[in-house]
Design a protein around this motif. Structure first.
Motif, PDB file in Angstrom:
ATOM      1  N   PHE A 120       7.458  -1.672   4.182  1.00  0.00           N
ATOM      2  CA  PHE A 120       6.072  -1.515   4.626  1.00  0.00           C
ATOM      3  C   PHE A 120       5.670  -0.111   4.176  1.00  0.00           C
ATOM      4  CE2 PHE A 120       3.510  -3.395   8.332  1.00  0.00           C
ATOM      5  CZ  PHE A 120       2.340  -2.741   7.992  1.00  0.00           C
ATOM      6  N   VAL A 121       4.543   0.017   3.481  1.00  0.00           N
ATOM      7  CA  VAL A 121       4.170   1.286   2.849  1.00  0.00           C
ATOM      8  C   VAL A 121       2.924   1.874   3.513  1.00  0.00           C
ATOM      9  CG1 VAL A 121       3.116   2.173   0.712  1.00  0.00           C
ATOM     10  CG2 VAL A 121       5.200   0.805   0.599  1.00  0.00           C
ATOM     11  N   LYS A 122       2.951   3.188   3.780  1.00  0.00           N
ATOM     12  CA  LYS A 122       1.731   3.870   4.214  1.00  0.00           C
ATOM     13  C   LYS A 122       1.126   4.605   3.029  1.00  0.00           C
ATOM     14  CE  LYS A 122       1.431   7.839   6.811  1.00  0.00           C
ATOM     15  NZ  LYS A 122       0.370   8.738   6.339  1.00  0.00           N
ATOM     16  N   ILE A 123      -0.145   4.297   2.747  1.00  0.00           N
ATOM     17  CA  ILE A 123      -0.888   5.005   1.702  1.00  0.00           C
ATOM     18  C   ILE A 123      -1.870   5.928   2.409  1.00  0.00           C
ATOM     19  CG2 ILE A 123      -2.517   4.778  -0.208  1.00  0.00           C
ATOM     20  CD1 ILE A 123      -1.412   1.967  -0.704  1.00  0.00           C
ATOM     21  N   GLY A 124      -1.761   7.218   2.130  1.00  0.00           N
ATOM     22  CA  GLY A 124      -2.644   8.191   2.773  1.00  0.00           C
ATOM     23  C   GLY A 124      -3.732   8.676   1.830  1.00  0.00           C
ATOM     24  N   MET A 125      -4.456   9.673   2.305  1.00  0.00           N
ATOM     25  CA  MET A 125      -5.608  10.176   1.545  1.00  0.00           C
ATOM     26  C   MET A 125      -5.220  10.701   0.164  1.00  0.00           C
ATOM     27  SD  MET A 125      -7.692  12.418   4.290  1.00  0.00           S
ATOM     28  CE  MET A 125      -7.694  11.985   5.998  1.00  0.00           C
ATOM     29  N   GLU A 126      -4.080  11.371   0.073  1.00  0.00           N
ATOM     30  CA  GLU A 126      -3.705  12.002  -1.195  1.00  0.00           C
ATOM     31  C   GLU A 126      -3.617  10.962  -2.309  1.00  0.00           C
ATOM     32  OE1 GLU A 126       0.223  13.685  -1.114  1.00  0.00           O
ATOM     33  OE2 GLU A 126      -0.105  14.890  -2.924  1.00  0.00           O
ATOM     34  N   LEU A 127      -2.835   9.926  -2.064  1.00  0.00           N
ATOM     35  CA  LEU A 127      -2.637   8.900  -3.098  1.00  0.00           C
ATOM     36  C   LEU A 127      -3.917   8.088  -3.314  1.00  0.00           C
ATOM     37  CD1 LEU A 127      -0.586   7.569  -5.006  1.00  0.00           C
ATOM     38  CD2 LEU A 127       0.115   6.084  -3.110  1.00  0.00           C
ATOM     39  N   PHE A 128      -4.625   7.778  -2.228  1.00  0.00           N
ATOM     40  CA  PHE A 128      -5.842   6.964  -2.348  1.00  0.00           C
ATOM     41  C   PHE A 128      -6.916   7.718  -3.126  1.00  0.00           C
ATOM     42  CE2 PHE A 128      -9.807   4.985  -0.962  1.00  0.00           C
ATOM     43  CZ  PHE A 128      -9.506   3.636  -1.094  1.00  0.00           C
ATOM     44  N   TYR A 129      -7.084   8.999  -2.823  1.00  0.00           N
ATOM     45  CA  TYR A 129      -8.121   9.761  -3.540  1.00  0.00           C
ATOM     46  C   TYR A 129      -7.720  10.023  -4.983  1.00  0.00           C
ATOM     47  CZ  TYR A 129     -10.413  10.569   0.979  1.00  0.00           C
ATOM     48  OH  TYR A 129     -11.040  10.417   2.195  1.00  0.00           O
ATOM     49  N   ALA A 130      -6.431  10.091  -5.248  1.00  0.00           N
ATOM     50  CA  ALA A 130      -5.976  10.317  -6.624  1.00  0.00           C
ATOM     51  C   ALA A 130      -6.139   9.064  -7.476  1.00  0.00           C
ATOM     52  CB  ALA A 130      -4.512  10.766  -6.635  1.00  0.00           C
ATOM     53  N   GLU A 131      -5.848   7.909  -6.902  1.00  0.00           N
ATOM     54  CA  GLU A 131      -5.754   6.688  -7.723  1.00  0.00           C
ATOM     55  C   GLU A 131      -6.811   5.625  -7.390  1.00  0.00           C
ATOM     56  OE1 GLU A 131      -3.910   6.389 -10.276  1.00  0.00           O
ATOM     57  OE2 GLU A 131      -2.494   8.043 -10.060  1.00  0.00           O
ATOM     58  N   GLY A 132      -7.488   5.779  -6.261  1.00  0.00           N
ATOM     59  CA  GLY A 132      -8.532   4.809  -5.907  1.00  0.00           C
ATOM     60  C   GLY A 132      -7.963   3.513  -5.363  1.00  0.00           C
ATOM     61  N   PRO A 133      -8.870   2.558  -5.049  1.00  0.00           N
ATOM     62  CA  PRO A 133      -8.446   1.306  -4.398  1.00  0.00           C
ATOM     63  C   PRO A 133      -7.470   0.481  -5.226  1.00  0.00           C
ATOM     64  CG  PRO A 133     -10.842   1.359  -4.743  1.00  0.00           C
ATOM     65  CD  PRO A 133     -10.329   2.669  -5.201  1.00  0.00           C
ATOM     66  N   GLU A 134      -7.438   0.704  -6.538  1.00  0.00           N
ATOM     67  CA  GLU A 134      -6.541  -0.079  -7.386  1.00  0.00           C
ATOM     68  C   GLU A 134      -5.066   0.111  -6.984  1.00  0.00           C
ATOM     69  OE1 GLU A 134      -7.644  -2.418  -9.128  1.00  0.00           O
ATOM     70  OE2 GLU A 134      -5.707  -2.964  -9.988  1.00  0.00           O
ATOM     71  N   ILE A 135      -4.743   1.308  -6.498  1.00  0.00           N
ATOM     72  CA  ILE A 135      -3.352   1.553  -6.112  1.00  0.00           C
ATOM     73  C   ILE A 135      -2.965   0.646  -4.932  1.00  0.00           C
ATOM     74  CG2 ILE A 135      -3.780   3.486  -4.480  1.00  0.00           C
ATOM     75  CD1 ILE A 135      -0.909   3.365  -6.993  1.00  0.00           C
ATOM     76  N   VAL A 136      -3.922   0.364  -4.059  1.00  0.00           N
ATOM     77  CA  VAL A 136      -3.654  -0.518  -2.919  1.00  0.00           C
ATOM     78  C   VAL A 136      -3.380  -1.933  -3.442  1.00  0.00           C
ATOM     79  CG1 VAL A 136      -4.584  -1.486  -0.782  1.00  0.00           C
ATOM     80  CG2 VAL A 136      -5.139   0.876  -1.419  1.00  0.00           C
ATOM     81  N   ARG A 137      -4.223  -2.397  -4.363  1.00  0.00           N
ATOM     82  CA  ARG A 137      -4.034  -3.753  -4.908  1.00  0.00           C
ATOM     83  C   ARG A 137      -2.689  -3.867  -5.626  1.00  0.00           C
ATOM     84  NH1 ARG A 137      -9.392  -2.611  -6.832  1.00  0.00           N
ATOM     85  NH2 ARG A 137     -10.895  -3.379  -5.315  1.00  0.00           N
ATOM     86  N   GLN A 138      -2.326  -2.820  -6.362  1.00  0.00           N
ATOM     87  CA  GLN A 138      -1.074  -2.875  -7.133  1.00  0.00           C
ATOM     88  C   GLN A 138       0.151  -2.903  -6.223  1.00  0.00           C
ATOM     89  OE1 GLN A 138      -1.305   0.428  -9.850  1.00  0.00           O
ATOM     90  NE2 GLN A 138      -2.683  -0.647 -11.255  1.00  0.00           N
ATOM     91  N   ILE A 139       0.123  -2.082  -5.180  1.00  0.00           N
ATOM     92  CA  ILE A 139       1.286  -2.050  -4.285  1.00  0.00           C
ATOM     93  C   ILE A 139       1.370  -3.362  -3.507  1.00  0.00           C
ATOM     94  CG2 ILE A 139       2.327  -0.862  -2.295  1.00  0.00           C
ATOM     95  CD1 ILE A 139       1.257   1.766  -3.450  1.00  0.00           C
ATOM     96  N   LYS A 140       0.206  -3.870  -3.104  1.00  0.00           N
ATOM     97  CA  LYS A 140       0.169  -5.166  -2.402  1.00  0.00           C
ATOM     98  C   LYS A 140       0.727  -6.272  -3.308  1.00  0.00           C
ATOM     99  CE  LYS A 140      -1.060  -7.493   1.194  1.00  0.00           C
ATOM    100  NZ  LYS A 140      -0.774  -7.239   2.576  1.00  0.00           N
ATOM    101  N   ALA A 141       0.344  -6.237  -4.583  1.00  0.00           N
ATOM    102  CA  ALA A 141       0.786  -7.273  -5.524  1.00  0.00           C
ATOM    103  C   ALA A 141       2.297  -7.248  -5.725  1.00  0.00           C
ATOM    104  CB  ALA A 141       0.069  -7.101  -6.858  1.00  0.00           C
ATOM    105  N   ARG A 142       2.916  -6.093  -5.451  1.00  0.00           N
ATOM    106  CA  ARG A 142       4.378  -6.004  -5.549  1.00  0.00           C
ATOM    107  C   ARG A 142       5.072  -6.560  -4.305  1.00  0.00           C
ATOM    108  NH1 ARG A 142       6.917  -1.027  -8.178  1.00  0.00           N
ATOM    109  NH2 ARG A 142       5.891  -0.907 -10.190  1.00  0.00           N
ATOM    110  N   GLY A 143       4.299  -6.970  -3.317  1.00  0.00           N
ATOM    111  CA  GLY A 143       4.896  -7.623  -2.153  1.00  0.00           C
ATOM    112  C   GLY A 143       5.092  -6.736  -0.935  1.00  0.00           C
ATOM    113  N   HIS A 144       4.451  -5.563  -0.928  1.00  0.00           N
ATOM    114  CA  HIS A 144       4.586  -4.673   0.229  1.00  0.00           C
ATOM    115  C   HIS A 144       3.453  -4.899   1.224  1.00  0.00           C
ATOM    116  CE1 HIS A 144       7.572  -2.022  -1.741  1.00  0.00           C
ATOM    117  NE2 HIS A 144       6.918  -2.351  -2.841  1.00  0.00           N
TER     118      HIS A 144
END
Ligand code: C5P
Length: 232
Positions: A30-54
């Motif tokens: 289970f992964v926590k994505i915080g402001m640093e990663l979200f602001y650096a990479e945008g919503p696409e990072i959420v979709r990509q990590i989700k697509a990997r099954g997390h």
């Protein structure tokens, strides 16, 4: 959702987070994505990590007028995250608006939890800067009750507060607790800490663990140790 270990992926780029997550070839944490990663990479990072099954806890701590938070939450609900959060200081109207925004047309929604007082805020700074003069533990419990009454699913709190929150708000009200360290590990900048086993004992529902896993020589072994202490 049952008890689980959430890994705080406090990285500054997609490259770093993927090189970290690539190490996990068996159980997908289970992964926590915080402001640093979200602001650096945008919503696409959420979709990509989700697509990997997390599963994903999107830790963006929203705090604005109700209408703005409602619209922002509606956007986040499309990202298919499992948990997201806001500041209880936004008051009941903001929390209720957030729930409305988060709820999808089919009635499903991610879990919504509240930040009470940040652990970086102490009694002195709360009194001086926020003009709140009650004891900080009472302030945290009051925010927890307000979040529960607004319909939220739980709060982020210190593992030291998890037992009290369950007493006041009921067993079903989720406690998501950072500030976790191994008994033989370094505390770093965290002050009020517990081991995963102690957090289990006191009744935390989810522990959020960052550096004890991300900075370990063997992150997968450190993660497995957390799971063994907290979940098994
Ligand atoms: O590395 P460490 O285990 O200290 O990471 C804890 C994570 O939990 C970090 O992402 C930190 O921002 C977050 N957090 C916290 N205390 C809070 C709220 C969130 O440590 N009160």
């Amino acid at each position: 959702m049952g008890k689980d270990v959430i890994v705080a992926c406090d990285f500054a780029s997609a490259e770093q987070v993927f090189s970290f997550l690539d190490k996990f070839t068996e159980k997908k944490p289970f992964v926590k994505i915080g402001m640093e990663l979200f602001y650096a990479e945008g919503p696409e990072i959420v979709r990509q990590i989700k697509a990997r099954g997390h599963k994903i806890f999107l830790d963006l701590k929203l705090h604005d007028i109700p209408n703005t938070v409602k619209k922002a939450m509606a956007v986040l609900s499309n990202l298919d995250v499992d948990i997201c959060n806001l500041h209880a200081a936004g008051t009941t109207a903001m929390m209720q608006a957030a729930l409305e925004g988060l709820t999808r047309p089919d009635g499903t929604r991610p879990l919504l939890i509240a930040v009470t007082q940040l652990t970086s805020t102490d009694q002195e700074s709360m009194e001086r800067d926020l003009l709140i003069h009650e004891p900080i533990d009472q302030v945290v419990m009051h925010y927890a009750k307000t979040a529960k009454n607004a319909g939220l699913d739980g709060i982020v709190c210190s593992p030291l507060e998890a037992g009290k929150v369950h007493e006041v708000c009921g067993k079903e009200f989720l406690t998501v607790t950072p500030g976790v360290r191994f008994a033989d590990g370094e505390a770093g900048d965290q002050k009020r800490i517990m081991t995963p086993a102690q957090a289990k004992e006191i009744g935390s529902d989810y522990i959020v663990v960052g550096r004890p896993i991300t900075a370990a020589a063997d992150p997968v072994a450190a993660y497995n140790r957390c799971v063994a202490e907290f979940c098994d």
